[in-house]
Design a protein around this motif. Sequence first.
Motif, PDB file in Angstrom:
ATOM      1  N   ARG A  54       0.870  -1.180   0.000  1.00 10.65           N
ATOM      2  CA  ARG A  54       0.000   0.000   0.000  1.00 10.65           C
ATOM      3  C   ARG A  54       0.901   1.222   0.000  1.00 10.65           C
ATOM      4  N   LEU A  55       0.558   2.220  -0.780  1.00 13.53           N
ATOM      5  CA  LEU A  55       1.333   3.452  -0.867  1.00 13.53           C
ATOM      6  C   LEU A  55       0.564   4.541  -0.128  1.00 13.53           C
ATOM      7  N   ASN A  56       1.085   4.939   1.011  1.00 13.35           N
ATOM      8  CA  ASN A  56       0.381   5.880   1.882  1.00 13.35           C
ATOM      9  C   ASN A  56       1.095   7.217   1.965  1.00 13.35           C
ATOM     10  N   VAL A  57       0.361   8.219   2.404  1.00 10.81           N
ATOM     11  CA  VAL A  57       0.919   9.529   2.744  1.00 10.81           C
ATOM     12  C   VAL A  57       0.687   9.770   4.225  1.00 10.81           C
ATOM     13  N   LEU A  81      -4.465  18.805   0.368  1.00 10.85           N
ATOM     14  CA  LEU A  81      -3.507  17.726   0.569  1.00 10.85           C
ATOM     15  C   LEU A  81      -4.099  16.391   0.140  1.00 10.85           C
ATOM     16  N   ILE A  82      -5.333  16.134   0.541  1.00  9.45           N
ATOM     17  CA  ILE A  82      -5.977  14.870   0.191  1.00  9.45           C
ATOM     18  C   ILE A  82      -6.067  14.721  -1.328  1.00  9.45           C
ATOM     19  N   ALA A 113      -1.282  11.876  -6.784  1.00 10.34           N
ATOM     20  CA  ALA A 113       0.081  11.354  -6.870  1.00 10.34           C
ATOM     21  C   ALA A 113       0.138   9.836  -6.739  1.00 10.34           C
ATOM     22  N   GLY A 114      -1.024   9.213  -6.470  1.00 10.28           N
ATOM     23  CA  GLY A 114      -1.068   7.756  -6.448  1.00 10.28           C
ATOM     24  C   GLY A 114      -1.202   7.125  -5.085  1.00 10.28           C
ATOM     25  N   ALA A 115      -1.432   7.923  -4.034  1.00  3.85           N
ATOM     26  CA  ALA A 115      -1.546   7.364  -2.690  1.00  3.85           C
ATOM     27  C   ALA A 115      -2.829   6.549  -2.544  1.00  3.85           C
ATOM     28  N   ASP A 116      -2.706   5.441  -1.808  1.00  7.35           N
ATOM     29  CA  ASP A 116      -3.870   4.607  -1.497  1.00  7.35           C
ATOM     30  C   ASP A 116      -4.612   5.110  -0.266  1.00  7.35           C
ATOM     31  N   ALA A 117      -3.878   5.725   0.655  1.00 15.62           N
ATOM     32  CA  ALA A 117      -4.479   6.173   1.912  1.00 15.62           C
ATOM     33  C   ALA A 117      -3.660   7.330   2.472  1.00 15.62           C
ATOM     34  N   ILE A 118      -4.285   8.087   3.364  1.00 13.55           N
ATOM     35  CA  ILE A 118      -3.617   9.231   3.992  1.00 13.55           C
ATOM     36  C   ILE A 118      -3.837   9.140   5.492  1.00 13.55           C
ATOM     37  N   ALA A 119      -2.757   9.220   6.254  1.00 12.41           N
ATOM     38  CA  ALA A 119      -2.842   9.225   7.712  1.00 12.41           C
ATOM     39  C   ALA A 119      -2.522  10.634   8.198  1.00 12.41           C
ATOM     40  N   ILE A 120      -3.480  11.249   8.870  1.00 12.69           N
ATOM     41  CA  ILE A 120      -3.303  12.610   9.370  1.00 12.69           C
ATOM     42  C   ILE A 120      -3.208  12.568  10.890  1.00 12.69           C
ATOM     43  N   THR A 121      -2.116  13.075  11.424  1.00 13.54           N
ATOM     44  CA  THR A 121      -1.944  13.205  12.856  1.00 13.54           C
ATOM     45  C   THR A 121      -1.767  14.671  13.200  1.00 13.54           C
ATOM     46  N   TYR A 122      -2.071  15.012  14.442  1.00 15.26           N
ATOM     47  CA  TYR A 122      -1.893  16.409  14.843  1.00 15.26           C
ATOM     48  C   TYR A 122      -0.600  16.558  15.621  1.00 15.26           C
ATOM     49  N   LEU A 123      -0.047  17.753  15.559  1.00 14.66           N
ATOM     50  CA  LEU A 123       1.205  18.039  16.224  1.00 14.66           C
ATOM     51  C   LEU A 123       0.972  18.054  17.727  1.00 14.66           C
ATOM     52  N   LYS A 124       1.694  17.180  18.449  1.00 19.28           N
ATOM     53  CA  LYS A 124       1.498  17.060  19.888  1.00 19.28           C
ATOM     54  C   LYS A 124       2.524  17.916  20.629  1.00 19.28           C
TER      55      LYS A 124
END
Length: 199
Positions: free
Chosen positions: A161-164, A179-180, A186-197
């Motif tokens: 899987r090619l993720n961002v 961004l999504i 660009a070909g991404a299968d999924a996107i994981a978004i985290t917040y700055l801690k």
Amino acid sequence: PICMSSLTLAQPLGGATLSWDATRACNLGCGHCSNADDREAAARDLRLEEAAHMLAEFVEAGGVGLHLLGGEPLLRKDILTTIAVARELGLSVSLTTNGTVLPEPDMQAWLMEKLATLTVSLDGSTAAINDPIRGHGVFDRAISALHAYRNAAAGLAARARLNVSHVLCAGNAVDVTGLIGGAVAAGADAIAITYLKPY
């Protein structure tokens, strides 16, 4: 290094995934990276023999997955051998890269065949948003990496899987929709978004 066999586990690590900073070496200095804070004081990277021993003990304890991080894991000179060792032990292996260290095309295809997930870090839909966070020129190189890995996987019977991976912070909070769309293009299968801690 801590030897897992010297520890008494309260329960088996059934189904666990080990997230391992395979190296502290990195060619970037992202503003939100906590690893950069102690890079100079950090202990040396594990040698291949030490890493293999650690991974074997992890599998013996019930672990099933390995997520390679850094630093930039592709700067580790024996990273391909490390992946091969982990695969031989039966681990499902994933890797996160900043996209600026791009192997030769045959190695790109090898990674897309052997990894479960390959993740490229991207913190904006344009260079104007991404590069103040990650560094000048990084956006174009990360997008190029996404395309390169996608193309390298063409024709493979099974591929990673090619993720961002995206860190949400003040500098890019208004750019999530862009961004999504850019990651998918660009070909991404999924996107994981985290917040700055806060640290």
